[in-house]
Every structure is written in C-alpha cells, then in structure tokens.
Scaffold this motif. Structure first.
Motif, PDB file in Angstrom:
ATOM      1  N   UNK A  56       0.738  -1.168   0.069  1.00 24.41           N
ATOM      2  CA  UNK A  56       0.041   0.185   0.106  1.00 24.41           C
ATOM      3  C   UNK A  56       0.938   1.407  -0.115  1.00 24.41           C
ATOM      4  N   UNK A  57       0.480   2.370  -0.934  1.00 26.53           N
ATOM      5  CA  UNK A  57       1.205   3.296  -0.965  1.00 26.53           C
ATOM      6  C   UNK A  57       0.990   4.268   0.570  1.00 26.53           C
ATOM      7  N   UNK A  58       1.942   4.875   0.706  1.00 25.27           N
ATOM      8  CA  UNK A  58       1.943   5.923   2.046  1.00 25.27           C
ATOM      9  C   UNK A  58       0.682   6.675   2.062  1.00 25.27           C
ATOM     10  N   UNK A  77      -2.000   6.435   0.485  1.00 25.05           N
ATOM     11  CA  UNK A  77      -3.222   5.693   0.684  1.00 25.05           C
ATOM     12  C   UNK A  77      -3.579   5.356   2.125  1.00 25.05           C
ATOM     13  N   UNK A  78      -2.289   5.103   2.635  1.00 23.20           N
ATOM     14  CA  UNK A  78      -2.528   4.846   4.179  1.00 23.20           C
ATOM     15  C   UNK A  78      -2.719   6.152   4.877  1.00 23.20           C
ATOM     16  N   UNK A  79      -2.275   7.171   4.636  1.00 16.06           N
ATOM     17  CA  UNK A  79      -2.701   8.553   5.198  1.00 16.06           C
ATOM     18  C   UNK A  79      -3.947   8.820   4.980  1.00 16.06           C
ATOM     19  N   UNK A  80      -4.366   8.312   3.939  1.00 16.62           N
ATOM     20  CA  UNK A  80      -6.017   8.817   3.604  1.00 16.62           C
ATOM     21  C   UNK A  80      -6.922   7.877   4.441  1.00 16.62           C
ATOM     22  N   UNK A  81      -6.512   6.814   4.675  1.00 18.43           N
ATOM     23  CA  UNK A  81      -7.223   5.849   5.444  1.00 18.43           C
ATOM     24  C   UNK A  81      -7.268   6.347   6.938  1.00 18.43           C
ATOM     25  N   UNK A  82      -5.887   6.845   7.448  1.00 19.02           N
ATOM     26  CA  UNK A  82      -5.868   7.551   8.743  1.00 19.02           C
ATOM     27  C   UNK A  82      -6.731   8.918   8.874  1.00 19.02           C
ATOM     28  N   UNK A  83      -6.920   9.588   7.561  1.00 16.37           N
ATOM     29  CA  UNK A  83      -7.457  10.723   7.509  1.00 16.37           C
ATOM     30  C   UNK A  83      -9.110  10.613   7.856  1.00 16.37           C
ATOM     31  N   UNK A 136      -7.751  16.202   9.660  1.00 14.16           N
ATOM     32  CA  UNK A 136      -7.445  17.250   8.665  1.00 14.16           C
ATOM     33  C   UNK A 136      -5.891  17.549   8.224  1.00 14.16           C
ATOM     34  N   UNK A 137      -5.240  17.469   9.098  1.00 15.38           N
ATOM     35  CA  UNK A 137      -3.723  17.811   9.174  1.00 15.38           C
ATOM     36  C   UNK A 137      -3.147  16.437   8.105  1.00 15.38           C
ATOM     37  N   UNK A 138      -3.422  15.183   8.520  1.00 12.50           N
ATOM     38  CA  UNK A 138      -3.207  13.951   7.950  1.00 12.50           C
ATOM     39  C   UNK A 138      -3.604  14.012   6.272  1.00 12.50           C
ATOM     40  N   UNK A 139      -4.854  14.499   6.166  1.00 11.77           N
ATOM     41  CA  UNK A 139      -5.476  14.508   4.887  1.00 11.77           C
ATOM     42  C   UNK A 139      -4.659  15.531   4.106  1.00 11.77           C
ATOM     43  N   UNK A 184       2.368  14.700   0.719  1.00 11.71           N
ATOM     44  CA  UNK A 184       3.453  15.620   0.864  1.00 11.71           C
ATOM     45  C   UNK A 184       4.920  14.841   0.300  1.00 11.71           C
ATOM     46  N   UNK A 185       5.811  15.646  -0.201  1.00  9.39           N
ATOM     47  CA  UNK A 185       7.100  14.939  -0.839  1.00  9.39           C
ATOM     48  C   UNK A 185       8.162  14.808   0.159  1.00  9.39           C
ATOM     49  N   UNK A 186       8.041  15.677   1.057  1.00  9.91           N
ATOM     50  CA  UNK A 186       9.275  15.719   2.283  1.00  9.91           C
ATOM     51  C   UNK A 186       9.265  14.492   3.060  1.00  9.91           C
ATOM     52  N   UNK A 187       9.967  13.665   3.016  1.00  9.03           N
ATOM     53  CA  UNK A 187       9.659  12.417   3.849  1.00  9.03           C
ATOM     54  C   UNK A 187       9.786  12.868   5.338  1.00  9.03           C
ATOM     55  N   UNK A 188      10.586  13.685   5.873  1.00 11.54           N
ATOM     56  CA  UNK A 188      10.734  14.217   7.227  1.00 11.54           C
ATOM     57  C   UNK A 188       9.216  14.498   7.750  1.00 11.54           C
ATOM     58  N   UNK A 189       8.475  15.291   6.819  1.00 14.52           N
ATOM     59  CA  UNK A 189       7.200  15.778   7.357  1.00 14.52           C
ATOM     60  C   UNK A 189       6.231  14.748   7.445  1.00 14.52           C
ATOM     61  N   UNK A 190       6.352  13.600   6.464  1.00 15.61           N
ATOM     62  CA  UNK A 190       5.553  12.511   6.668  1.00 15.61           C
ATOM     63  C   UNK A 190       5.756  11.740   7.849  1.00 15.61           C
ATOM     64  N   UNK A 191       7.172  11.532   8.172  1.00 17.55           N
ATOM     65  CA  UNK A 191       7.728  10.655   9.261  1.00 17.55           C
ATOM     66  C   UNK A 191       7.051  11.398  10.422  1.00 17.55           C
ATOM     67  N   UNK A 192       7.147  12.766  10.627  1.00 18.76           N
ATOM     68  CA  UNK A 192       6.611  13.507  11.792  1.00 18.76           C
ATOM     69  C   UNK A 192       5.292  13.162  12.095  1.00 18.76           C
ATOM     70  N   UNK A 193       4.264  13.396  11.071  1.00 17.18           N
ATOM     71  CA  UNK A 193       3.020  12.906  11.099  1.00 17.18           C
ATOM     72  C   UNK A 193       2.807  11.594  11.422  1.00 17.18           C
ATOM     73  N   UNK A 194       3.495  10.611  11.065  1.00 10.99           N
ATOM     74  CA  UNK A 194       3.363   9.087  11.326  1.00 10.99           C
ATOM     75  C   UNK A 194       3.570   9.040  12.967  1.00 10.99           C
ATOM     76  N   UNK A 195       4.630   9.608  13.298  1.00 11.83           N
ATOM     77  CA  UNK A 195       5.048   9.576  14.845  1.00 11.83           C
ATOM     78  C   UNK A 195       4.090  10.156  15.657  1.00 11.83           C
ATOM     79  N   UNK A 196       3.278  11.236  15.342  1.00  7.89           N
ATOM     80  CA  UNK A 196       2.283  11.828  16.007  1.00  7.89           C
ATOM     81  C   UNK A 196       1.198  10.820  16.228  1.00  7.89           C
ATOM     82  N   UNK A 197       1.024  10.328  14.971  1.00 11.96           N
ATOM     83  CA  UNK A 197      -0.159   9.207  14.863  1.00 11.96           C
ATOM     84  C   UNK A 197       0.266   7.984  15.657  1.00 11.96           C
ATOM     85  N   UNK A 198       1.232   7.444  15.527  1.00 11.21           N
ATOM     86  CA  UNK A 198       1.666   6.386  16.643  1.00 11.21           C
ATOM     87  C   UNK A 198       1.633   6.644  17.924  1.00 11.21           C
ATOM     88  N   UNK A 199       2.044   7.850  18.239  1.00 12.87           N
ATOM     89  CA  UNK A 199       1.813   8.176  19.705  1.00 12.87           C
ATOM     90  C   UNK A 199       0.356   8.276  20.216  1.00 12.87           C
TER      91      UNK A 199
END
Length: 130
Positions: free
Chosen positions: A1-3, A5-11, A57-60, A65-80
């Motif tokens: 699954x593309x990242x 698409x997963x972010x869309x699911x989370x949103x 909304x932020x996840x959506x 996003x093309x910057x990997x650091x931003x995606x990783x930060x968003x995923x990290x907050x979601x994990x927490x």
C-alpha cells in the motif's frame, strides 16, 4: 500500500471519529458506557472531537507531501496518539477500576492495531530514506 493511501485511511478514520465525538457526543459516550452523559462529559468529548478532527484534517492535507521528514513526523504523532490512548484506557480499566465494555475493547484493539501498523509504515519509510 502506498503511504499516501494509508494516510488517506488515517484521515478518514480520524475524521469519522472526530465528527462523531463533536456532533454525536451523547450517543458516543453512551457507547462507551457513560450513562447518563452529563453536560461536562459532552463538552469534554466535543473538545476531544475537535482535536481528532483537526489531526485527521492535517493528515489529509499532508497525504501527498513529498518531504519524507514531514510524513515521518505526522506518522510519529499518529503512533503516539493511537498507542498512548490504548495504554491510557487499559490503565483506567485495570488500575483505576473504571468499568470497560465491549465497545471500549473493540475501539482500544482497533486503535492499537492502527498504531502498530503506523509504526511499521514509519520504519519502512525510515529504511528507504536512511
């Protein structure tokens, strides 16, 4: 699954839970076993619904996003958020003797699974970029 698409699911998941908490606080509280749902519980649940919806909304907005650091930060907050909310619920039930119900356990297990899957996605992205 593309990242993305997963972010869309989370949103979508976060948006649905946020909207339910905001606009159907009494009904959602009843599903968690809070009966009667007084005005204080409803108000707190609505504030939490706003937070859930805004994170969704932020996840959506960041899903492509093309910057990997931003995606990783968003995923990290979601994990927490997902794992800590599950742990907090278990703490309340096992150590604070707050009664749980089937809806709580279903929700807690689903949140834990979402948190763990997000952790896997986070580490997969980290492996690709390191």
């Amino acid at each position: 699954m593309k990242t993305s698409n997963y972010l869309l699911f989370l949103a979508i998941y976060g948006g649905i839970t946020g909207i339910l908490m905001l606009f159907n606080a009494t009904g959602t509280l009843k599903m968690y076993g809070v009966v009667p749902a007084d005005q204080f519980h409803v108000a707190i649940f609505q504030y939490l619904g706003i937070s859930n919806f805004c994170l969704a909304l932020l996840t959506f907005l960041f899903r492509n996003e093309t910057q990997v650091k931003n995606i990783k930060n968003l995923l990290l907050v979601t994990i927490i958020v997902h794992i800590s909310s599950t742990l907090k619920g278990c703490y309340d039930i096992f150590l604070q003797d707050i009664p749980g119900n089937n809806f709580f356990w279903t929700d807690a297990i689903f949140r834990l699974v979402v948190g763990l899957v997000t952790l896997v996605v986070y580490f997969n992205i980290s492996k690709k970029t390191d």
